[in-house]
Scaffold this motif. Structure first.
Motif, PDB file in Angstrom:
ATOM      1  N   THR A  79      52.451  20.862 -17.768  1.00 52.65           N
ATOM      2  CA  THR A  79      51.062  21.252 -17.987  1.00 52.65           C
ATOM      3  C   THR A  79      50.135  20.640 -16.944  1.00 52.65           C
ATOM      4  O   THR A  79      50.474  19.648 -16.286  1.00 52.65           O
ATOM      5  N   ALA A  80      48.953  21.194 -16.836  1.00 54.90           N
ATOM      6  CA  ALA A  80      47.939  20.653 -15.931  1.00 54.90           C
ATOM      7  C   ALA A  80      47.585  19.223 -16.323  1.00 54.90           C
ATOM      8  O   ALA A  80      47.364  18.370 -15.452  1.00 54.90           O
ATOM      9  N   GLU A  81      47.549  18.939 -17.608  1.00 50.49           N
ATOM     10  CA  GLU A  81      47.225  17.600 -18.074  1.00 50.49           C
ATOM     11  C   GLU A  81      48.259  16.593 -17.590  1.00 50.49           C
ATOM     12  O   GLU A  81      47.913  15.489 -17.142  1.00 50.49           O
ATOM     13  N   LYS A  82      49.523  16.963 -17.643  1.00 53.07           N
ATOM     14  CA  LYS A  82      50.583  16.045 -17.208  1.00 53.07           C
ATOM     15  C   LYS A  82      50.605  15.911 -15.694  1.00 53.07           C
ATOM     16  O   LYS A  82      50.888  14.830 -15.172  1.00 53.07           O
ATOM     17  N   ILE A  83      50.297  16.976 -14.983  1.00 51.30           N
ATOM     18  CA  ILE A  83      50.193  16.880 -13.530  1.00 51.30           C
ATOM     19  C   ILE A  83      49.073  15.907 -13.169  1.00 51.30           C
ATOM     20  O   ILE A  83      49.231  15.068 -12.281  1.00 51.30           O
ATOM     21  N   ALA A  84      47.961  15.986 -13.874  1.00 52.70           N
ATOM     22  CA  ALA A  84      46.847  15.060 -13.631  1.00 52.70           C
ATOM     23  C   ALA A  84      47.276  13.622 -13.900  1.00 52.70           C
ATOM     24  O   ALA A  84      46.943  12.711 -13.123  1.00 52.70           O
ATOM     25  N   LEU A  85      48.017  13.388 -14.975  1.00 55.38           N
ATOM     26  CA  LEU A  85      48.503  12.037 -15.280  1.00 55.38           C
ATOM     27  C   LEU A  85      49.428  11.523 -14.186  1.00 55.38           C
ATOM     28  O   LEU A  85      49.344  10.360 -13.780  1.00 55.38           O
ATOM     29  N   ILE A  86      50.326  12.383 -13.709  1.00 58.76           N
ATOM     30  CA  ILE A  86      51.254  12.000 -12.633  1.00 58.76           C
ATOM     31  C   ILE A  86      50.468  11.615 -11.380  1.00 58.76           C
ATOM     32  O   ILE A  86      50.727  10.579 -10.760  1.00 58.76           O
ATOM     33  N   CYS A  87      49.507  12.442 -11.017  1.00 60.32           N
ATOM     34  CA  CYS A  87      48.710  12.190  -9.811  1.00 60.32           C
ATOM     35  C   CYS A  87      47.894  10.912  -9.935  1.00 60.32           C
ATOM     36  O   CYS A  87      47.804  10.139  -8.974  1.00 60.32           O
ATOM     37  N   GLU A  88      47.316  10.669 -11.092  1.00 63.93           N
ATOM     38  CA  GLU A  88      46.557   9.435 -11.313  1.00 63.93           C
ATOM     39  C   GLU A  88      47.487   8.223 -11.254  1.00 63.93           C
ATOM     40  O   GLU A  88      47.158   7.200 -10.641  1.00 63.93           O
ATOM     41  N   HIS A  89      48.646   8.342 -11.862  1.00 64.06           N
ATOM     42  CA  HIS A  89      49.606   7.235 -11.913  1.00 64.06           C
ATOM     43  C   HIS A  89      50.092   6.852 -10.518  1.00 64.06           C
ATOM     44  O   HIS A  89      50.195   5.667 -10.195  1.00 64.06           O
ATOM     45  N   TYR A  90      50.412   7.846  -9.704  1.00 67.44           N
ATOM     46  CA  TYR A  90      50.956   7.590  -8.367  1.00 67.44           C
ATOM     47  C   TYR A  90      49.897   7.627  -7.266  1.00 67.44           C
ATOM     48  O   TYR A  90      50.230   7.433  -6.094  1.00 67.44           O
ATOM     49  N   HIS A  91      48.645   7.891  -7.623  1.00 67.76           N
ATOM     50  CA  HIS A  91      47.548   7.957  -6.646  1.00 67.76           C
ATOM     51  C   HIS A  91      47.848   8.963  -5.528  1.00 67.76           C
ATOM     52  O   HIS A  91      47.765   8.637  -4.342  1.00 67.76           O
ATOM     53  N   ILE A  92      48.221  10.168  -5.951  1.00 69.76           N
ATOM     54  CA  ILE A  92      48.490  11.253  -5.001  1.00 69.76           C
ATOM     55  C   ILE A  92      47.649  12.469  -5.372  1.00 69.76           C
ATOM     56  O   ILE A  92      47.181  12.587  -6.511  1.00 69.76           O
TER      57      ILE A  92
ATOM     58  N   SER B 260      47.386  12.092   0.179  1.00 72.39           N
ATOM     59  CA  SER B 260      46.204  11.274  -0.141  1.00 72.39           C
ATOM     60  C   SER B 260      45.225  12.014  -1.028  1.00 72.39           C
ATOM     61  O   SER B 260      44.830  13.141  -0.701  1.00 72.39           O
ATOM     62  N   PRO B 261      44.822  11.379  -2.138  1.00 73.91           N
ATOM     63  CA  PRO B 261      43.790  12.012  -2.950  1.00 73.91           C
ATOM     64  C   PRO B 261      42.449  11.926  -2.234  1.00 73.91           C
ATOM     65  O   PRO B 261      42.200  11.014  -1.470  1.00 73.91           O
ATOM     66  N   ARG B 262      41.592  12.854  -2.477  1.00 75.54           N
ATOM     67  CA  ARG B 262      40.274  12.866  -1.812  1.00 75.54           C
ATOM     68  C   ARG B 262      39.242  12.243  -2.690  1.00 75.54           C
ATOM     69  O   ARG B 262      39.222  12.139  -3.802  1.00 75.54           O
TER      70      ARG B 262
END
Length: 75
Positions: free
Chosen positions: A47-60, A73-75
């Motif tokens: 889900t989009a929610e889990k993708i957001a959690l993954i990105c926040e967790h790994y800072h990507i 790199s996140p913007r």
């Protein structure tokens, strides 16, 4: 264009780079190791929610994880 295989490859590479197990990532996104494995092998998405959690967790960036850019790199 989105590719489940590229998503899985990038997810796996990022997790390993951060020295985490599939169980570790599963706890972050509230799912099991089997689901993480299926995502990493391109058999399943999430889900989009889990993708957001993954990105926040790994800072990507989500665009990187989804294969829309080669810049993690996140913007």
């Amino acid at each position: 264009m989105f590719s489940k295989e590229l998503f899985g490859q990038r997810l796996s590479e990022t997790r390993i780079k951060n020295r985490e197990t599939q169980d570790d990532l599963g706890r972050v996104i509230n799912t099991g190791r089997t689901t993480v494995s299926e995502m990493e092998h391109g058999k399943k998405t999430t889900t989009a929610e889990k993708i957001a959690l993954i990105c926040e967790h790994y800072h990507i960036a989500s665009d990187y994880l989804l294969g829309l850019t080669d810049d993690p790199s996140p913007r």
